[in-house]
Design a protein around this motif. Sequence first.
Motif, short mmCIF file in Angstrom:
data_model
loop_
_atom_site.label_atom_id
_atom_site.label_comp_id
_atom_site.label_asym_id
_atom_site.label_seq_id
_atom_site.Cartn_x
_atom_site.Cartn_y
_atom_site.Cartn_z
N ASN A 360 69.62 36.95 3.90
CA ASN A 360 71.29 36.44 3.09
C ASN A 360 72.09 37.57 2.47
O ASN A 360 72.79 37.69 2.45
N ASP A 362 74.52 40.10 2.82
CA ASP A 362 75.87 40.15 3.23
C ASP A 362 76.20 42.10 3.68
O ASP A 362 76.59 42.72 3.78
N GLN A 364 78.63 43.07 5.79
CA GLN A 364 80.35 44.08 5.27
C GLN A 364 80.53 44.44 3.96
O GLN A 364 80.96 45.70 3.95
N LYS A 365 80.05 43.79 3.39
CA LYS A 365 79.89 44.57 1.85
C LYS A 365 79.09 45.27 1.68
O LYS A 365 79.73 46.58 1.01
#
Length: 427
Positions: A360, A362, A364-365
């Motif tokens: 879970n 992210d 990209q962040k």
Amino acid sequence: MPPGRGGRSAVDHPTTQLPPAPPAPPAPYSEAPAEAEAPTRAFAGFRTEQRRPGIDPRGVVPPAPPAALPPWDSSPATGIRPIEPGFGGYYTGPVEVPPAAVDARYRPEKVPHTPYPELSTGMLLRPIKPPPSEGWRRLLYVLSGRLINVGESPRAARHNDLVAQINRPLRGCYRIAVLSLKGGVGKTTISATLGSTLAAIRGDRVIAVDANPDRGTLSQKIPLETPATVRQLLHDAGNIERYSDVSNYTSRGPTGLEVLASESDPSVSEAFSADDYDRTLNILERFYGLVLTDCGTGLLHSAMSAVLAKADALIVVSSGSIDGARSASATLDWLDAHGHEDLVRSSVAVINAVRPRSGNVDMQKVLDHFSRRCRAVRLVPFDPHLEEGAEVDLTRLRRQTRDALTELAAVVAGGFPNEQRSAPGLG
């Protein structure tokens, strides 16, 4: 005929006698002294007429010679080259002043281009497209008898550009520190794989130093060739004079990467200090173009102050997990708070062992966070060969992993300065 200069008599040559000039009208003039007489010069079989200064036969007073010309200078009428002092002539005039020095900043104008076509190799030879190196393009090129050449694929062209970037000229020694606040994120693995990639592509002398104050594992990433450690190198530092002396203390991998191992004897209680690192680096930078330092976990051990003070580039390693990203961000915070802002801005963040499905998180962040703080961010995907924890063999890596390491090496080479300081005795 009066005697010529230097006491020699002029030699008569058969010439046509000119009619005598009409007598000048009587006019009062003062007789010039003997030493002021204009010398009689003979050249090319002709005799020049000797005239006394005074009133011209035509009634015109000849102008006085310019004061700037010395008495031995050539006259406009004859153009005879003057006799230089010291080469048979006798000169009692002022010393000749040498010409003023030309300004070093002066640059002559460029020679204008000729209107004719240039005869350079690039103009005369037709450009040849390089043949493809892999895939169906290469197969087509070979089966057609090298007649059909569709060129390199976009992937191969990008790889060639990265290789050209990695092969940027480097003068002197460039020092790279690889660190992480959290253990188990693959810091030593990145040190070994990045060093192997740089050594394989550049062909330079590349060495990785295990600066872990505790028992490091960098020497386990390549085949071990010698039991010597950095301690023994420092003990024999007075006898190190050439590259072959240093190579007796290092192990060399198949790509050319050399590793200087740390002390692994548990009976040794003395930790690797900042002074030890300074002395080690003073030896290595004389013989190696790239020095990678595999730092220990944490930032407060004794050798870290010297590592940060000597580093030209910084690589911060993190995992793809939340705690790994937080630890890497805390590392940058600590560096900012202790006066290393320049290193943080020029650093490279590496997110290591990223699986195709990272749960879970992210990713990209995570990339956006480090891209705002560092010069570049690169992902190194998960690879089963690296997970083994054994000796690193680049040929056993997946293509995606090799491409990611090549991109990381190109980013590091992009930080090479144009004018790097020269290390004494490099070679």
